[in-house]
Structure formats: C-alpha cells, structure tokens
Design a protein around this motif. Structure first.
Motif, PDB file in Angstrom:
ATOM      1  N   TYR A  17       0.965  -1.126  -0.044  1.00 52.64           N
ATOM      2  CA  TYR A  17      -0.081  -0.029  -0.058  1.00 52.64           C
ATOM      3  C   TYR A  17       1.263   1.154  -0.220  1.00 52.64           C
ATOM      4  CZ  TYR A  17       1.339  -0.234   5.268  1.00 52.64           C
ATOM      5  OH  TYR A  17       1.710   0.285   6.258  1.00 52.64           O
ATOM      6  N   ARG A  18       0.339   2.055  -0.178  1.00 54.92           N
ATOM      7  CA  ARG A  18       1.397   3.413  -0.392  1.00 54.92           C
ATOM      8  C   ARG A  18       0.529   4.606   0.766  1.00 54.92           C
ATOM      9  NH1 ARG A  18       4.212   5.059  -3.447  1.00 54.92           N
ATOM     10  NH2 ARG A  18       3.644   7.437  -3.774  1.00 54.92           N
ATOM     11  N   SER A  21       4.729   8.744   0.519  1.00 55.32           N
ATOM     12  CA  SER A  21       5.240   9.454  -0.548  1.00 55.32           C
ATOM     13  C   SER A  21       6.242   8.210  -0.352  1.00 55.32           C
ATOM     14  CB  SER A  21       6.245  10.536  -1.040  1.00 55.32           C
ATOM     15  OG  SER A  21       6.434  10.127  -0.022  1.00 55.32           O
ATOM     16  N   ARG A  22       5.035   6.844   0.102  1.00 57.31           N
ATOM     17  CA  ARG A  22       6.515   4.980   0.276  1.00 57.31           C
ATOM     18  C   ARG A  22       5.557   4.446   0.559  1.00 57.31           C
ATOM     19  NH1 ARG A  22      10.855   6.019   3.330  1.00 57.31           N
ATOM     20  NH2 ARG A  22      11.219   7.911   4.985  1.00 57.31           N
ATOM     21  N   THR A  23       6.287   3.277  -0.728  1.00 54.21           N
ATOM     22  CA  THR A  23       5.561   2.330  -0.964  1.00 54.21           C
ATOM     23  C   THR A  23       5.981   1.114   0.266  1.00 54.21           C
ATOM     24  OG1 THR A  23       5.266   2.316  -3.538  1.00 54.21           O
ATOM     25  CG2 THR A  23       5.069   0.275  -2.638  1.00 54.21           C
ATOM     26  N   THR A  25       5.297  -2.523   1.821  1.00 55.55           N
ATOM     27  CA  THR A  25       5.139  -3.956   1.505  1.00 55.55           C
ATOM     28  C   THR A  25       5.328  -4.590   2.264  1.00 55.55           C
ATOM     29  OG1 THR A  25       6.259  -3.673  -0.993  1.00 55.55           O
ATOM     30  CG2 THR A  25       5.623  -5.565  -0.173  1.00 55.55           C
ATOM     31  N   SER A  47      10.091   0.222   3.334  1.00 53.71           N
ATOM     32  CA  SER A  47       9.535   0.855   3.150  1.00 53.71           C
ATOM     33  C   SER A  47      10.115   1.905   2.331  1.00 53.71           C
ATOM     34  CB  SER A  47       8.809   2.025   4.056  1.00 53.71           C
ATOM     35  OG  SER A  47       8.270   3.616   3.569  1.00 53.71           O
ATOM     36  N   ASP A  50       9.803   6.863  -2.529  1.00 54.68           N
ATOM     37  CA  ASP A  50      10.035   7.758  -3.621  1.00 54.68           C
ATOM     38  C   ASP A  50      11.120   8.606  -4.367  1.00 54.68           C
ATOM     39  OD1 ASP A  50       7.885   5.956  -4.206  1.00 54.68           O
ATOM     40  OD2 ASP A  50       6.288   7.332  -4.278  1.00 54.68           O
TER      41      ASP A  50
END
Length: 99
Positions: A17-18, A21-23, A25, A47, A50
């Motif tokens: 998820y986002r 400004s981080r994805t 996992t 984390s 971007d």
C-alpha cells in the motif's frame, strides 16, 4: 490473539500500500524450526521511498499466542539483522512456552 488473522491482514490484500510518498510492502517469513509448531508469525515490512534521497525503513514483527499469553516483538533494524531478530523472537516464545 489470532496470529493467522494478524498475519493475513498484513500480507493479504494489504501486503502493498501507499502512505504519503512511500510504498510499503509486507511479507511473511518462515518460522525457525524451534517454534515452527507454535501459533506464531514473523513479518517483514519494507518502506521504499519514492524520493531516492530518503532512507528505506525495514521492520520485523513477531507475533505469537502461547497458551493465554501474547508475545509481540518489533525490530526497526534492516534485513542484515534478520538472524538476530529471529533468535530473539524465538527465545521470547520459548521462554513463555517453558515458563
């Protein structure tokens, strides 16, 4: 504590998820043999920013339900410390189990 439900919540449909400004996992890791039969889970969260100038964050979570006790261990160290985290979490679960 329903360990399977907690692990599934982090690794199922919400495994990526986002946030800002981080994805983020999250994946489930194998349990070490010493606690493989326990109601336990180890999760690893990354984390990825971007913006490449920001540092990545890595978190390990360990959850276990032993008899009527809950064991929860969180580590904010990177992947290179996985063995130390696993050993610490395993020892915590075994200490509760063998109390």
């Amino acid at each position: 504590l329903d360990v399977a439900r907690v692990a599934d919540a982090h690794t199922g449909s919400c495994s990526m998820y986002r946030m800002n400004s981080r994805t983020i996992t999250t994946s489930r890791l194998d349990l070490p043999p010493a606690i493989a039969t326990e109601n336990a889970a180890i999760l690893y969260e990354v984390s990825d920013p971007d913006n490449p100038d920001w540092a990545n964050n890595e978190v390990f979570y360990g959850y276990a339900s032993v008899d009527e006790y809950t064991v929860a261990v969180v580590s904010m160290n990177g992947k290179e410390f996985e063995s130390e985290f696993t050993e610490f979490f395993t020892n915590a679960v075994l200490k509760v189990r063998n109390r």
